[in-house]
Design an enzyme around this catalytic site. Structure first.
Site, PDB file in Angstrom:
ATOM      1  N   HIS A  54      15.155 -32.132   4.720  1.00  0.00           N
ATOM      2  CA  HIS A  54      15.072 -33.481   4.802  1.00  0.00           C
ATOM      3  C   HIS A  54      16.011 -33.932   3.428  1.00  0.00           C
ATOM      4  O   HIS A  54      16.484 -33.142   2.766  1.00  0.00           O
ATOM      5  CB  HIS A  54      13.731 -33.705   4.269  1.00  0.00           C
ATOM      6  CG  HIS A  54      12.803 -33.686   5.407  1.00  0.00           C
ATOM      7  ND1 HIS A  54      11.397 -33.546   5.387  1.00  0.00           N
ATOM      8  CD2 HIS A  54      13.007 -34.061   7.001  1.00  0.00           C
ATOM      9  CE1 HIS A  54      10.917 -33.496   6.670  1.00  0.00           C
ATOM     10  NE2 HIS A  54      11.743 -33.911   7.495  1.00  0.00           N
TER      11      HIS A  54
ATOM     12  N   GLY B  23      18.798 -33.842  12.670  1.00  0.00           N
ATOM     13  CA  GLY B  23      17.342 -33.883  13.108  1.00  0.00           C
ATOM     14  C   GLY B  23      16.907 -35.097  13.483  1.00  0.00           C
ATOM     15  O   GLY B  23      16.434 -34.860  14.567  1.00  0.00           O
TER      16      GLY B  23
ATOM     17  N   ASP C 110      16.255 -31.228  15.471  1.00  0.00           N
ATOM     18  CA  ASP C 110      14.951 -30.360  15.286  1.00  0.00           C
ATOM     19  C   ASP C 110      14.472 -30.011  16.756  1.00  0.00           C
ATOM     20  O   ASP C 110      14.002 -28.953  16.699  1.00  0.00           O
ATOM     21  CB  ASP C 110      13.753 -31.475  14.891  1.00  0.00           C
ATOM     22  CG  ASP C 110      14.045 -31.990  13.243  1.00  0.00           C
ATOM     23  OD1 ASP C 110      14.729 -31.326  12.468  1.00  0.00           O
ATOM     24  OD2 ASP C 110      13.767 -32.950  12.993  1.00  0.00           O
TER      25      ASP C 110
ATOM     26  N   ASP D 214      10.336 -32.679   2.583  1.00  0.00           N
ATOM     27  CA  ASP D 214      10.193 -33.639   1.647  1.00  0.00           C
ATOM     28  C   ASP D 214       8.615 -34.306   1.925  1.00  0.00           C
ATOM     29  O   ASP D 214       8.892 -35.417   2.912  1.00  0.00           O
ATOM     30  CB  ASP D 214      10.957 -34.786   1.496  1.00  0.00           C
ATOM     31  CG  ASP D 214      10.908 -35.914   0.463  1.00  0.00           C
ATOM     32  OD1 ASP D 214       9.981 -35.742  -0.306  1.00  0.00           O
ATOM     33  OD2 ASP D 214      11.668 -36.917   0.565  1.00  0.00           O
TER      34      ASP D 214
ATOM     35  N   HIS E 294      11.164 -39.617  12.228  1.00  0.00           N
ATOM     36  CA  HIS E 294      11.155 -38.667  13.512  1.00  0.00           C
ATOM     37  C   HIS E 294      10.100 -37.541  13.119  1.00  0.00           C
ATOM     38  O   HIS E 294       9.992 -36.468  13.462  1.00  0.00           O
ATOM     39  CB  HIS E 294      12.572 -37.913  13.734  1.00  0.00           C
ATOM     40  CG  HIS E 294      13.095 -37.194  12.659  1.00  0.00           C
ATOM     41  ND1 HIS E 294      13.371 -37.867  11.358  1.00  0.00           N
ATOM     42  CD2 HIS E 294      13.249 -35.868  12.490  1.00  0.00           C
ATOM     43  CE1 HIS E 294      13.767 -36.665  10.675  1.00  0.00           C
ATOM     44  NE2 HIS E 294      13.602 -35.660  11.282  1.00  0.00           N
TER      45      HIS E 294
ATOM     46  N   ASP F  41       9.011 -35.267  15.830  1.00  0.00           N
ATOM     47  CA  ASP F  41       9.918 -33.945  16.286  1.00  0.00           C
ATOM     48  C   ASP F  41       9.524 -33.079  15.143  1.00  0.00           C
ATOM     49  O   ASP F  41       9.591 -31.902  15.453  1.00  0.00           O
ATOM     50  CB  ASP F  41      11.566 -34.245  15.924  1.00  0.00           C
ATOM     51  CG  ASP F  41      11.576 -35.416  17.049  1.00  0.00           C
ATOM     52  OD1 ASP F  41      11.147 -35.543  18.111  1.00  0.00           O
ATOM     53  OD2 ASP F  41      12.842 -36.439  16.757  1.00  0.00           O
TER      54      ASP F  41
ATOM     55  N   ARG G 218       5.208 -26.626  15.340  1.00  0.00           N
ATOM     56  CA  ARG G 218       4.192 -26.261  16.135  1.00  0.00           C
ATOM     57  C   ARG G 218       4.805 -24.937  16.966  1.00  0.00           C
ATOM     58  O   ARG G 218       4.272 -23.921  17.188  1.00  0.00           O
ATOM     59  CB  ARG G 218       3.820 -27.295  17.205  1.00  0.00           C
ATOM     60  CG  ARG G 218       2.940 -26.811  18.395  1.00  0.00           C
ATOM     61  CD  ARG G 218       2.613 -27.889  19.289  1.00  0.00           C
ATOM     62  NE  ARG G 218       1.731 -27.433  20.290  1.00  0.00           N
ATOM     63  CZ  ARG G 218       2.519 -26.929  21.367  1.00  0.00           C
ATOM     64  NH1 ARG G 218       3.663 -26.421  21.550  1.00  0.00           N
ATOM     65  NH2 ARG G 218       1.544 -26.243  22.605  1.00  0.00           N
TER      66      ARG G 218
END
Length: 126
Positions: free
Chosen positions: A8, A56, A61, A81, A88, A91, A97
């Protein structure tokens, strides 16, 4: 080793420093990164070859998530962060996951990233 690098905005400097501290190991890895993060690392450490994807928020991502699902990423280093809201965020959650579903090592901070690389640096030297 195939490693994905993401950070981030407020953590990009930390990831650049981390990559520099481990550049001797990382130079022999297949590195993929989201666009801005990859650019920052490549600019600071030109000896590292990094495949840059989209940033991202623009799909990077998700691109890395697809690589995880295809078995093309062995570890994810994602300096998150936790104090700044991310537009997002869905995402980011989907990417995490996939790392969990496909059971790949995932570092969300420098301490964990150090552990992931230290184990592999030892194996690479043996």
């Amino acid at each position: 080793m195939r490693i994905a690098l993401i950070a981030h905005d407020e953590k990009k400097d930390d990831l650049v420093a981390f990559a520099g501290a481990h550049r001797d190991f990382l130079k022999d890895c297949d590195l993929v990164a989201t666009g801005t993060t990859g650019g920052r690392v490549a600019e600071a450490w030109p000896g590292l070859t990094i495949r840059r994807l989209k940033s991202g928020p623009l799909g990077g991502d998700q691109q890395i998530g697809a690589l995880i699902a295809e078995g093309k990423v062995d570890a994810l280093i994602f300096f998150v962060d936790p104090l700044t809201p991310m537009p997002h965020d869905v995402d980011v959650k989907a990417l995490m996951r996939l790392a969990i579903v496909y059971d790949i090592p995932m570092a969300l901070n420098r301490a964990t990233a150090e552990i992931i690389l230290s184990g592999n640096e030892t194996t690479a030297r043996a």
